[in-house]
Design a protein around this motif. Sequence first.
Motif, mmCIF file in Angstrom:
data_model
loop_
_atom_site.group_PDB
_atom_site.id
_atom_site.type_symbol
_atom_site.label_atom_id
_atom_site.label_comp_id
_atom_site.label_asym_id
_atom_site.label_seq_id
_atom_site.Cartn_x
_atom_site.Cartn_y
_atom_site.Cartn_z
ATOM 1 N N TYR A 82 -33.940 16.094 -45.766
ATOM 2 C CA TYR A 82 -32.864 16.461 -46.688
ATOM 3 C C TYR A 82 -33.173 16.057 -48.128
ATOM 4 O O TYR A 82 -32.486 15.209 -48.697
ATOM 5 C CB TYR A 82 -31.539 15.823 -46.228
ATOM 6 C CG TYR A 82 -31.121 16.323 -44.869
ATOM 7 C CD1 TYR A 82 -30.450 17.536 -44.744
ATOM 8 C CD2 TYR A 82 -31.448 15.613 -43.721
ATOM 9 C CE1 TYR A 82 -30.095 18.021 -43.497
ATOM 10 C CE2 TYR A 82 -31.100 16.096 -42.464
ATOM 11 C CZ TYR A 82 -30.428 17.298 -42.359
ATOM 12 O OH TYR A 82 -30.082 17.785 -41.127
ATOM 13 N N PRO A 83 -34.204 16.681 -48.731
ATOM 14 C CA PRO A 83 -34.570 16.292 -50.106
ATOM 15 C C PRO A 83 -33.425 16.489 -51.102
ATOM 16 O O PRO A 83 -33.364 15.780 -52.111
ATOM 17 C CB PRO A 83 -35.759 17.211 -50.440
ATOM 18 C CG PRO A 83 -35.844 18.207 -49.352
ATOM 19 C CD PRO A 83 -35.096 17.705 -48.175
ATOM 20 N N GLU A 84 -32.493 17.393 -50.777
ATOM 21 C CA GLU A 84 -31.382 17.642 -51.720
ATOM 22 C C GLU A 84 -30.433 16.446 -51.822
ATOM 23 O O GLU A 84 -29.574 16.409 -52.691
ATOM 24 C CB GLU A 84 -30.646 18.941 -51.366
ATOM 25 C CG GLU A 84 -30.070 19.058 -49.969
ATOM 26 C CD GLU A 84 -31.121 19.388 -48.874
ATOM 27 O OE1 GLU A 84 -30.699 19.599 -47.725
ATOM 28 O OE2 GLU A 84 -32.343 19.436 -49.149
ATOM 29 N N MET A 85 -30.583 15.463 -50.932
ATOM 30 C CA MET A 85 -29.748 14.247 -51.040
ATOM 31 C C MET A 85 -30.232 13.323 -52.166
ATOM 32 O O MET A 85 -29.615 12.311 -52.455
ATOM 33 C CB MET A 85 -29.769 13.468 -49.726
ATOM 34 C CG MET A 85 -28.985 14.119 -48.615
ATOM 35 S SD MET A 85 -28.863 12.949 -47.223
ATOM 36 C CE MET A 85 -27.953 13.950 -46.068
ATOM 37 N N PHE A 86 -31.377 13.653 -52.786
ATOM 38 C CA PHE A 86 -31.954 12.810 -53.844
ATOM 39 C C PHE A 86 -31.917 13.536 -55.181
ATOM 40 O O PHE A 86 -32.021 14.759 -55.183
ATOM 41 C CB PHE A 86 -33.403 12.463 -53.476
ATOM 42 C CG PHE A 86 -33.463 11.613 -52.230
ATOM 43 C CD1 PHE A 86 -33.501 10.233 -52.327
ATOM 44 C CD2 PHE A 86 -33.459 12.201 -50.973
ATOM 45 C CE1 PHE A 86 -33.534 9.447 -51.177
ATOM 46 C CE2 PHE A 86 -33.487 11.414 -49.818
ATOM 47 C CZ PHE A 86 -33.522 10.044 -49.924
ATOM 48 N N VAL A 119 -40.414 14.822 -50.518
ATOM 49 C CA VAL A 119 -41.282 15.690 -49.743
ATOM 50 C C VAL A 119 -40.509 16.142 -48.512
ATOM 51 O O VAL A 119 -39.960 15.312 -47.764
ATOM 52 C CB VAL A 119 -42.565 14.921 -49.317
ATOM 53 C CG1 VAL A 119 -43.401 15.750 -48.366
ATOM 54 C CG2 VAL A 119 -43.365 14.520 -50.545
ATOM 55 N N GLN A 120 -40.415 17.457 -48.336
ATOM 56 C CA GLN A 120 -39.723 18.028 -47.180
ATOM 57 C C GLN A 120 -40.661 17.944 -45.970
ATOM 58 O O GLN A 120 -41.689 18.633 -45.913
ATOM 59 C CB GLN A 120 -39.323 19.470 -47.498
ATOM 60 C CG GLN A 120 -38.818 20.297 -46.334
ATOM 61 C CD GLN A 120 -37.626 19.693 -45.622
ATOM 62 O OE1 GLN A 120 -37.782 18.867 -44.713
ATOM 63 N NE2 GLN A 120 -36.423 20.119 -46.015
ATOM 64 N N ILE A 121 -40.289 17.110 -45.016
ATOM 65 C CA ILE A 121 -41.129 16.909 -43.822
ATOM 66 C C ILE A 121 -41.374 18.240 -43.100
ATOM 67 O O ILE A 121 -42.458 18.503 -42.578
ATOM 68 C CB ILE A 121 -40.464 15.888 -42.861
ATOM 69 C CG1 ILE A 121 -40.380 14.500 -43.530
ATOM 70 C CG2 ILE A 121 -41.217 15.803 -41.536
ATOM 71 C CD1 ILE A 121 -39.501 13.503 -42.798
ATOM 72 N N ARG A 122 -40.353 19.097 -43.117
ATOM 73 C CA ARG A 122 -40.448 20.369 -42.388
ATOM 74 C C ARG A 122 -41.609 21.244 -42.867
ATOM 75 O O ARG A 122 -42.143 22.067 -42.114
ATOM 76 C CB ARG A 122 -39.117 21.134 -42.499
ATOM 77 C CG ARG A 122 -38.926 22.230 -41.472
ATOM 78 C CD ARG A 122 -37.537 22.835 -41.517
ATOM 79 N NE ARG A 122 -36.480 21.918 -41.148
ATOM 80 C CZ ARG A 122 -36.158 21.600 -39.892
ATOM 81 N NH1 ARG A 122 -36.804 22.144 -38.882
ATOM 82 N NH2 ARG A 122 -35.183 20.751 -39.641
ATOM 83 N N GLU A 123 -42.001 21.062 -44.124
ATOM 84 C CA GLU A 123 -43.119 21.867 -44.632
ATOM 85 C C GLU A 123 -44.426 21.574 -43.914
ATOM 86 O O GLU A 123 -45.401 22.307 -44.058
ATOM 87 C CB GLU A 123 -43.291 21.640 -46.135
ATOM 88 C CG GLU A 123 -42.252 22.424 -46.909
ATOM 89 C CD GLU A 123 -42.307 22.167 -48.396
ATOM 90 O OE1 GLU A 123 -43.327 21.629 -48.873
ATOM 91 O OE2 GLU A 123 -41.307 22.506 -49.060
ATOM 92 N N PHE A 124 -44.451 20.493 -43.160
ATOM 93 C CA PHE A 124 -45.678 20.128 -42.466
ATOM 94 C C PHE A 124 -45.643 20.511 -40.992
ATOM 95 O O PHE A 124 -46.530 20.168 -40.216
ATOM 96 C CB PHE A 124 -45.977 18.632 -42.671
ATOM 97 C CG PHE A 124 -46.230 18.346 -44.113
ATOM 98 C CD1 PHE A 124 -47.515 18.424 -44.631
ATOM 99 C CD2 PHE A 124 -45.173 18.080 -44.982
ATOM 100 C CE1 PHE A 124 -47.748 18.217 -45.984
ATOM 101 C CE2 PHE A 124 -45.397 17.867 -46.336
ATOM 102 C CZ PHE A 124 -46.693 17.926 -46.840
ATOM 103 N N ALA A 125 -44.600 21.254 -40.598
ATOM 104 C CA ALA A 125 -44.530 21.802 -39.240
ATOM 105 C C ALA A 125 -45.422 23.034 -39.190
ATOM 106 O O ALA A 125 -45.559 23.747 -40.180
ATOM 107 C CB ALA A 125 -43.095 22.170 -38.908
ATOM 108 N N GLU A 150 -31.744 8.523 -45.173
ATOM 109 C CA GLU A 150 -31.579 8.836 -46.603
ATOM 110 C C GLU A 150 -30.675 7.848 -47.341
ATOM 111 O O GLU A 150 -31.077 7.334 -48.389
ATOM 112 C CB GLU A 150 -31.103 10.285 -46.789
ATOM 113 C CG GLU A 150 -32.161 11.347 -46.433
ATOM 114 C CD GLU A 150 -32.303 11.588 -44.938
ATOM 115 O OE1 GLU A 150 -31.484 11.042 -44.162
ATOM 116 O OE2 GLU A 150 -33.234 12.311 -44.542
ATOM 117 N N PRO A 151 -29.449 7.588 -46.827
ATOM 118 C CA PRO A 151 -28.635 6.597 -47.554
ATOM 119 C C PRO A 151 -29.286 5.220 -47.584
ATOM 120 O O PRO A 151 -29.085 4.465 -48.550
ATOM 121 C CB PRO A 151 -27.306 6.562 -46.780
ATOM 122 C CG PRO A 151 -27.436 7.474 -45.634
ATOM 123 C CD PRO A 151 -28.726 8.205 -45.708
ATOM 124 N N ALA A 152 -30.063 4.896 -46.572
ATOM 125 C CA ALA A 152 -30.764 3.602 -46.550
ATOM 126 C C ALA A 152 -31.843 3.578 -47.636
ATOM 127 O O ALA A 152 -32.003 2.592 -48.355
ATOM 128 C CB ALA A 152 -31.365 3.355 -45.172
#
Length: 233
Positions: free
Chosen positions: A11-15, A38-44, A142-144
């Motif tokens: 969820y990069p949009e949370m930043f 970095v969107q983790i999904r891009e590495f799928a 993300e909140p962490a």
Amino acid sequence: MTFKATVLTLYPEMFPGHLGYSLAGKALEREQWTLETVQIREFATDKHRSVDDTPAGGGAGMVLKPDVLARAIDHVSQGDNRPRLLMSPRGKPLTQERVRQLAEAEGAIIVCGRFEGIDQRVIDARNLEEVCIGDYILSGGEPAALTLLDAVVRILPGVMGNDLSGVHESFEAGLLEHPHYTRPQVWEERDIPAVLTSGNHAAIEKWRREQALALTRERRPDLLPKDSQSVKK
Ligand code: SAH
């Protein structure tokens, strides 16, 4: 030196979230620190871009796949010496001391978990330092990560307007902070403690120290040095 934060997340949009505001936000604009997501999904690699799968051994929920996450981590950490953190309830509890160490590093790579968590093998293989922000379960890292970065960024040189104001903060001296007051002098029939308006700086310092000690003894005796935990003032 600019503190470089890289966050791996679904969820990069949370930043930057709340870090885009106030002192942290201004410091980000001034490039006193940088934030890359970095969107983790891009590495799928499969056609559904799946990042999770069912837990080996059965049970509820899903687990982040090691191969996808490792590719994301490797992508950002080539020739990089920054600490690699994983936000995790099983991690070492975050302390102001660790925050101070992190603020002195070049930056941090922070992995945000989701679902039930991430495959243990990627934690081991990429040497991720698990960091916990408290004894409760969030729905994602993300909140962490935002919390950890908030604590780090505020103590970077030049970020807080008055650099001295960090010195007396709760935990900095191993104690909770003394109470604060400001005008009006009397509010709802409550006075500001007289010593604070006495102008006697030595007496004020002494009062603050006593208050800090008393509060710490009452609320967080675990913070006191071992040899003074049983000593009465
Ligand atoms: N099943 C896990 C909890 C998963 S919560 C367990 O019982 O340990 C989903 C994600 O939220 C975690 O992977 C982690 O990245 C984040 N998270 C949840 N609570 C957290 C905490 N207290 N500190 C840091 N990260 C946390």
